[in-house]
Design an enzyme around this catalytic site. Structure first.
Site, PDB file in Angstrom:
ATOM      1  N   ARG A   1     -76.835-133.987  90.309  1.00  0.00           N
ATOM      2  CA  ARG A   1     -76.379-133.606  88.963  1.00  0.00           C
ATOM      3  C   ARG A   1     -75.757-134.769  88.193  1.00  0.00           C
ATOM      4  O   ARG A   1     -75.809-134.797  86.968  1.00  0.00           O
ATOM      5  CB  ARG A   1     -75.392-132.441  89.042  1.00  0.00           C
ATOM      6  CG  ARG A   1     -76.117-131.167  89.415  1.00  0.00           C
ATOM      7  CD  ARG A   1     -75.240-129.961  89.407  1.00  0.00           C
ATOM      8  NE  ARG A   1     -76.079-128.769  89.446  1.00  0.00           N
ATOM      9  CZ  ARG A   1     -75.626-127.539  89.537  1.00  0.00           C
ATOM     10  NH1 ARG A   1     -74.326-127.337  89.600  1.00  0.00           N
ATOM     11  NH2 ARG A   1     -76.447-126.532  89.551  1.00  0.00           N
TER      12      ARG A   1
ATOM     13  N   LYS B   1     -80.087-109.802  95.801  1.00  0.00           N
ATOM     14  CA  LYS B   1     -79.734-108.559  95.096  1.00  0.00           C
ATOM     15  C   LYS B   1     -80.675-108.207  93.951  1.00  0.00           C
ATOM     16  O   LYS B   1     -80.943-109.027  93.084  1.00  0.00           O
ATOM     17  CB  LYS B   1     -78.310-108.681  94.533  1.00  0.00           C
ATOM     18  CG  LYS B   1     -77.251-108.544  95.608  1.00  0.00           C
ATOM     19  CD  LYS B   1     -75.865-108.830  95.074  1.00  0.00           C
ATOM     20  CE  LYS B   1     -75.243-107.629  94.366  1.00  0.00           C
ATOM     21  NZ  LYS B   1     -73.954-107.971  93.741  1.00  0.00           N
TER      22      LYS B   1
ATOM     23  N   GLY C   1     -80.444-121.761  92.359  1.00  0.00           N
ATOM     24  CA  GLY C   1     -79.850-122.771  93.218  1.00  0.00           C
ATOM     25  C   GLY C   1     -80.391-122.736  94.637  1.00  0.00           C
ATOM     26  O   GLY C   1     -80.713-123.776  95.219  1.00  0.00           O
TER      27      GLY C   1
ATOM     28  N   GLY D   1     -78.734-118.992  86.765  1.00  0.00           N
ATOM     29  CA  GLY D   1     -78.383-117.903  85.856  1.00  0.00           C
ATOM     30  C   GLY D   1     -78.855-118.177  84.440  1.00  0.00           C
ATOM     31  O   GLY D   1     -79.400-117.301  83.764  1.00  0.00           O
TER      32      GLY D   1
HETATM   33  P1  ADP Z   1     -81.308-118.151  93.940  1.00  0.00           P
HETATM   34  O1  ADP Z   1     -80.017-118.919  94.135  1.00  0.00           O
HETATM   35  O2  ADP Z   1     -82.518-118.986  94.239  1.00  0.00           O
HETATM   36  O3  ADP Z   1     -81.360-117.472  92.598  1.00  0.00           O
HETATM   37  P2  ADP Z   1     -80.250-115.787  95.206  1.00  0.00           P
HETATM   38  O4  ADP Z   1     -78.881-116.351  95.065  1.00  0.00           O
HETATM   39  O5  ADP Z   1     -80.628-114.612  94.407  1.00  0.00           O
HETATM   40  O6  ADP Z   1     -81.332-116.968  95.023  1.00  0.00           O
HETATM   41  O7  ADP Z   1     -80.466-115.360  96.736  1.00  0.00           O
HETATM   42  C1  ADP Z   1     -80.449-116.290  97.776  1.00  0.00           C
HETATM   43  C2  ADP Z   1     -79.924-115.695  99.050  1.00  0.00           C
HETATM   44  O8  ADP Z   1     -80.649-114.533  99.430  1.00  0.00           O
HETATM   45  C3  ADP Z   1     -80.071-116.681 100.193  1.00  0.00           C
HETATM   46  O9  ADP Z   1     -78.787-116.986 100.709  1.00  0.00           O
HETATM   47  C4  ADP Z   1     -80.906-115.912 101.211  1.00  0.00           C
HETATM   48  O10 ADP Z   1     -80.495-116.144 102.543  1.00  0.00           O
HETATM   49  C5  ADP Z   1     -80.671-114.488 100.837  1.00  0.00           C
HETATM   50  N1  ADP Z   1     -81.730-113.596 101.337  1.00  0.00           N
HETATM   51  C6  ADP Z   1     -83.051-113.680 101.071  1.00  0.00           C
HETATM   52  N2  ADP Z   1     -83.730-112.716 101.747  1.00  0.00           N
HETATM   53  C7  ADP Z   1     -82.819-112.015 102.451  1.00  0.00           C
HETATM   54  C8  ADP Z   1     -82.895-110.895 103.340  1.00  0.00           C
HETATM   55  N3  ADP Z   1     -84.049-110.317 103.634  1.00  0.00           N
HETATM   56  N4  ADP Z   1     -81.751-110.434 103.852  1.00  0.00           N
HETATM   57  C9  ADP Z   1     -80.576-111.018 103.552  1.00  0.00           C
HETATM   58  N5  ADP Z   1     -80.433-112.075 102.734  1.00  0.00           N
HETATM   59  C10 ADP Z   1     -81.549-112.573 102.188  1.00  0.00           C
HETATM   60 MG    MG Z   2     -78.031-118.195  94.583  1.00  0.00          MG
END
Ligand code: ADP
Ligand code: MG
Length: 368
Positions: free
Chosen positions: A38, A175, A320, A343
């Site tokens: 960054r 989520k 992220g 986000g």
């Molecule tokens: P990003 O940061 O790319 O937007 P998120 O923050 O929404 O992604 O989600 C990432 C997290 O989701 C990771 O820590 C990953 O381990 C978790 N994750 C993905 N699939 C599962 C699963 N089946 N059960 C529990 N956690 C999960």
């Molecule tokens: Mg995340």
């Protein structure tokens, strides 16, 4: 919509003080920067200004100090790294040491702009927040989008306005509720949606499948059912891997026994998802396909990342954790754009605008 004012739209900066809102929210371990991406990402904008004779004053938040000074979130490590990469740049202390930053307090804005001649926003990751340093300075100072911010907006607005078809969005992560708004908006833009990660289990539950102890948001099941009943194809996993009730690694179909936990998409699903990515001409990927931090459950995310690298499609990665996964597999340079703001990228796709961008378009020097 008015165009964003760019660096070229600033009045001459020679001999002027320019406040640059950067995203120096770097990962720290025991006071040491573990990844300076960054800081390096801000250099094109900083260099552009310095080459034209400006004195650059950077300002950023770091972590969540909650409105009061906290040595654990001091900008000092960033200041040292910045001094190596771009000598002569000033750096203000962590903006979030003052409650006026997140509270968008006019008095705090007044202190930020004091002695400044112009403002540049290069903090895309914070552009969805109506915080003082984001929306305040453009009210009075000639303002511009920095190189990083302008590129993010160009790529993400392009996905909204003129994506090449087939346009596929691949969503994962933990989520559904976090991403429901964007799923809704994306369904209006894409030709197909692919859903993996923890969020797929709420969708599988909406189809009536037992999902054991997998992640599930019962209050989102109706919303998932409504999305599944819509006109756009939504690809869900046909197999998953995880832990059986005895805690052993196991492969399942789409119906999980009591006490089992799905933690990654299965090999069949990974291959099918990869094919969708390979056949697309535009792909947006947000959210890992499984609990990739555990090597036993990284295969789905790795297969998808490899497909993102191999496809001829225009590829954009936001989020992220997805970006971290891509970097871990050594594939970050093989996609077209990695967004620096999870986000913010989703909110821009969903709403088509962000508070930080609207503020820049209202700046005194912005074109009508
Ligand atoms: P990003 O940061 O790319 O937007 P998120 O923050 O929404 O992604 O989600 C990432 C997290 O989701 C990771 O820590 C990953 O381990 C978790 N994750 C993905 N699939 C599962 C699963 N089946 N059960 C529990 N956690 C999960
Ligand atoms: Mg995340």
């Amino acid at each position: 919509m008015n165009k964003l004012p760019l660096l070229e739209d600033l009045p001459p900066v020679d001999g002027r003080r320019v406040l640059v809102r950067t995203d120096f929210n770097v990962p720290l371990d025991d006071g040491r920067i573990t990844d300076d991406f960054r800081v390096r990402a801000a250099l094109p904008t900083i260099t552009w200004l310095q080459e034209r004779g400006a004195t650059v004053v950077c300002a950023s938040h770091l972590g969540r100090p909650r409105g009061k000074p906290d040595p654990a979130f001091s900008m000092e490590p960033v200041r040292r790294r910045l001094a190596e990469l771009a000598p002569g740049v000033e750096l203000l202390e962590n903006l979030r040491f003052d409650p006026g930053e997140e509270g968008n307090d006019p008095a705090f804005v007044a202190r930020l702009v004091e002695g400044m001649d112009a403002y540049v926003d290069d903090a895309f990751g914070a552009a969805h927040r109506a915080h003082a340093s984001i929306v305040g300075p453009p009210q009075t100072l000639p303002s511009a989008a920095g190189r990083l911010l302008a590129r993010e907006v160009e790529v993400l607005s392009g996905l909204r306005d003129h994506p090449r078809s087939p346009f596929v969005a691949v969503l994962g992560g933990a989520k559904v509720s976090d991403k429901l708004g964007v799923i809704d908006a994306l369904l209006g833009l894409v030709d197909a949606l692919v859903i993996g990660g923890g969020m797929c289990f709420t969708f599988l539950a909406a189809l009536g499948n037992p999902i054991g102890d997998s992640l599930c948001e019962p209050d989102q099941i109706d919303a998932c059912r409504r999305l599944l009943d819509g006109p756009k194809p939504i690809h869900l996993p046909s197999d998953v891997v995880g832990l059986d009730p005895a805690g052993q690694f196991a492969t399942f179909g789409t119906r999980l026994p009591d006490g089992a936990k799905g933690l990654d998409i299965g090999p069949g699903s990974a291959a099918a998802f990869a094919d969708v990515v390979l056949d697309a001409r535009t792909v947006l990927w947000n959210g890992p396909m499984g609990l990739f931090e555990d090597p036993r459950f990284a295969a789905g995310t790795k297969t998808l990342a490899q497909a993102m690298a191999d496809t001829k499609a225009f590829t954009v990665v936001g989020g992220g954790d997805s970006a971290a996964a891509l970097a871990e597999f050594g594939l970050a340079d093989d996609v077209d754009h990695v967004s620096t703001g999870g986000g913010a990228s989703l909110e821009l796709l969903e709403l088509g605008d962000l508070p930080g961008l609207a503020a820049l378009r209202e700046a005194p020097n912005a074109h009508a």
